[in-house]
Design a protein around this motif. Sequence first.
Motif, mmCIF file in Angstrom:
data_model
loop_
_atom_site.group_PDB
_atom_site.id
_atom_site.type_symbol
_atom_site.label_atom_id
_atom_site.label_comp_id
_atom_site.label_asym_id
_atom_site.label_seq_id
_atom_site.Cartn_x
_atom_site.Cartn_y
_atom_site.Cartn_z
ATOM 1 N N ASP A 1 -0.096 6.124 -5.383
ATOM 2 C CA ASP A 1 0.035 5.619 -6.740
ATOM 3 C C ASP A 1 1.141 6.362 -7.506
ATOM 4 O O ASP A 1 1.378 7.555 -7.287
ATOM 5 C CB ASP A 1 -1.290 5.773 -7.480
ATOM 6 C CG ASP A 1 -1.308 5.020 -8.796
ATOM 7 O OD1 ASP A 1 -0.619 3.990 -8.891
ATOM 8 O OD2 ASP A 1 -2.019 5.465 -9.714
ATOM 9 N N LYS B 1 -12.115 2.707 6.441
ATOM 10 C CA LYS B 1 -12.692 1.880 5.390
ATOM 11 C C LYS B 1 -11.770 0.685 5.142
ATOM 12 O O LYS B 1 -10.664 0.609 5.671
ATOM 13 C CB LYS B 1 -12.848 2.670 4.098
ATOM 14 C CG LYS B 1 -13.784 3.874 4.216
ATOM 15 C CD LYS B 1 -14.206 4.390 2.843
ATOM 16 C CE LYS B 1 -13.043 4.917 2.039
ATOM 17 N NZ LYS B 1 -13.485 5.526 0.750
ATOM 18 N N HIS C 1 -7.866 1.008 5.598
ATOM 19 C CA HIS C 1 -7.403 2.311 5.133
ATOM 20 C C HIS C 1 -8.287 3.373 5.741
ATOM 21 O O HIS C 1 -9.424 3.573 5.311
ATOM 22 C CB HIS C 1 -7.458 2.366 3.607
ATOM 23 C CG HIS C 1 -7.004 3.672 3.017
ATOM 24 N ND1 HIS C 1 -5.890 4.346 3.454
ATOM 25 C CD2 HIS C 1 -7.537 4.436 2.019
ATOM 26 C CE1 HIS C 1 -5.735 5.456 2.755
ATOM 27 N NE2 HIS C 1 -6.730 5.541 1.887
ATOM 28 N N ASP D 1 -4.354 6.438 -3.653
ATOM 29 C CA ASP D 1 -3.721 5.334 -2.943
ATOM 30 C C ASP D 1 -3.725 4.081 -3.804
ATOM 31 O O ASP D 1 -4.724 3.743 -4.445
ATOM 32 C CB ASP D 1 -4.457 5.048 -1.632
ATOM 33 C CG ASP D 1 -4.073 6.009 -0.533
ATOM 34 O OD1 ASP D 1 -3.043 5.782 0.112
ATOM 35 O OD2 ASP D 1 -4.804 7.005 -0.331
ATOM 36 N N HIS E 1 0.857 -1.190 0.000
ATOM 37 C CA HIS E 1 0.000 0.000 0.000
ATOM 38 C C HIS E 1 0.888 1.232 0.000
ATOM 39 O O HIS E 1 1.760 1.394 0.870
ATOM 40 C CB HIS E 1 -0.909 0.007 1.235
ATOM 41 C CG HIS E 1 -1.634 1.301 1.442
ATOM 42 N ND1 HIS E 1 -1.942 1.804 2.685
ATOM 43 C CD2 HIS E 1 -2.111 2.219 0.543
ATOM 44 C CE1 HIS E 1 -2.569 2.955 2.562
ATOM 45 N NE2 HIS E 1 -2.687 3.229 1.272
ATOM 46 N N ASP F 1 -7.327 3.868 -5.534
ATOM 47 C CA ASP F 1 -8.384 4.762 -5.071
ATOM 48 C C ASP F 1 -8.097 6.139 -5.668
ATOM 49 O O ASP F 1 -7.206 6.863 -5.209
ATOM 50 C CB ASP F 1 -8.390 4.821 -3.546
ATOM 51 C CG ASP F 1 -9.547 5.653 -2.995
ATOM 52 O OD1 ASP F 1 -10.115 6.466 -3.751
ATOM 53 O OD2 ASP F 1 -9.870 5.480 -1.805
ATOM 54 N N THR F 2 -8.841 6.480 -6.683
ATOM 55 C CA THR F 2 -8.552 7.732 -7.404
ATOM 56 C C THR F 2 -8.915 8.968 -6.595
ATOM 57 O O THR F 2 -8.462 10.070 -6.916
ATOM 58 C CB THR F 2 -9.316 7.755 -8.743
ATOM 59 O OG1 THR F 2 -10.716 7.581 -8.494
ATOM 60 C CG2 THR F 2 -8.827 6.650 -9.666
ATOM 61 N N THR F 3 -9.717 8.812 -5.557
ATOM 62 C CA THR F 3 -10.058 9.969 -4.738
ATOM 63 C C THR F 3 -8.926 10.360 -3.794
ATOM 64 O O THR F 3 -8.806 11.527 -3.398
ATOM 65 C CB THR F 3 -11.334 9.712 -3.921
ATOM 66 O OG1 THR F 3 -11.104 8.604 -3.032
ATOM 67 C CG2 THR F 3 -12.507 9.391 -4.839
ATOM 68 N N THR F 4 -8.096 9.383 -3.415
ATOM 69 C CA THR F 4 -6.991 9.660 -2.487
ATOM 70 C C THR F 4 -5.631 9.370 -3.115
ATOM 71 O O THR F 4 -4.604 9.617 -2.489
ATOM 72 C CB THR F 4 -7.125 8.800 -1.221
ATOM 73 O OG1 THR F 4 -7.054 7.404 -1.581
ATOM 74 C CG2 THR F 4 -8.451 9.079 -0.509
ATOM 75 N N PHE G 1 -5.588 -2.268 -6.889
ATOM 76 C CA PHE G 1 -6.665 -1.282 -6.911
ATOM 77 C C PHE G 1 -6.062 0.084 -6.638
ATOM 78 O O PHE G 1 -5.181 0.232 -5.782
ATOM 79 C CB PHE G 1 -7.713 -1.606 -5.841
ATOM 80 C CG PHE G 1 -8.697 -0.491 -5.591
ATOM 81 C CD1 PHE G 1 -9.683 -0.205 -6.513
ATOM 82 C CD2 PHE G 1 -8.633 0.266 -4.425
ATOM 83 C CE1 PHE G 1 -10.589 0.836 -6.296
ATOM 84 C CE2 PHE G 1 -9.533 1.295 -4.191
ATOM 85 C CZ PHE G 1 -10.519 1.574 -5.130
ATOM 86 N N VAL H 1 -10.264 -1.998 1.942
ATOM 87 C CA VAL H 1 -10.106 -2.395 0.537
ATOM 88 C C VAL H 1 -9.909 -3.900 0.562
ATOM 89 O O VAL H 1 -9.044 -4.412 1.282
ATOM 90 C CB VAL H 1 -8.904 -1.690 -0.111
ATOM 91 C CG1 VAL H 1 -8.628 -2.263 -1.502
ATOM 92 C CG2 VAL H 1 -9.147 -0.186 -0.183
#
Length: 277
Positions: A12, A273, A270, A44, A9, A39-42, A37, A275
Amino acid sequence: MEKKTLLTHCKDAPGLIAKVTNICYKHQLNIIHNREFVDTTTNDFFMRTELEGYFNDQTFLADIEQALPKDTNYKLISSGRKRVVILVTKEAHCLGDILMKMFDGSLDVDIAAVIGNYDTLQSLTEKFGIPYHHVSHEGLNREEHEQKLLAEIEQYSPDYLVLAKYMRVLTPAFVENFHHRIINIHHSFLPAFIGAKPYQQAFDRGVKIIGATAHFVTNDLDEGPIIGQDVITVDHTYRAQDMAQAGHDVEKNVLSKALNKVIGDHVFVHGNKTVIL
């Protein structure tokens, strides 16, 4: 030859998958399965890599650390069975489901012991050859009772605790001993109807679906990272007792599925939440 799982983790960046897979190739490790995966909002990046081969953990992880960004969180986990201790009160359906799935092999877990604040489920547990410890809460304050619980738990050194309808709120001090290692089943589709008597709350509200939520326990009651959820439909003919009975099947299925994901090292926590890869 061993099997292990690498969990990665970080933020990106281009080429992360190639960097990890090239290191695996360098160490002659076979990649059995890989999922990632972003996470385009963060921004990550998460990746789960199942590996097989002859491991030198120290040099492998040193190469991973050197190749990836400095803020990378990584963990190499052996694929052996996880040990769990299950805490219960009086309801049998969640415990019974886990015991049966362990017995038939559909849940690959080592149940080290079951601990209850009543002795109601002792005979069920011992039918499967598993130790049962009755740790009564009667006459004790919460801290005193939890000290007795810890004394029993610690002798088994579990990877995880499972609250299979354990109907007592744990103190922050107890939770801190097992950070993100306590799995609870809540008999409601969180965040709706938290706390006590959720089926009565659902009945009073006239809901048309009821559900269950498996989550990691934190110091915020019923608000820890969610691992799994499911629902079933109900209608106006269901009383609160009918909803509770119908909910039992949902509860046990959600809990066993969540436990299977956790012990299989599929879950990243995370923030508040998860993943799941």
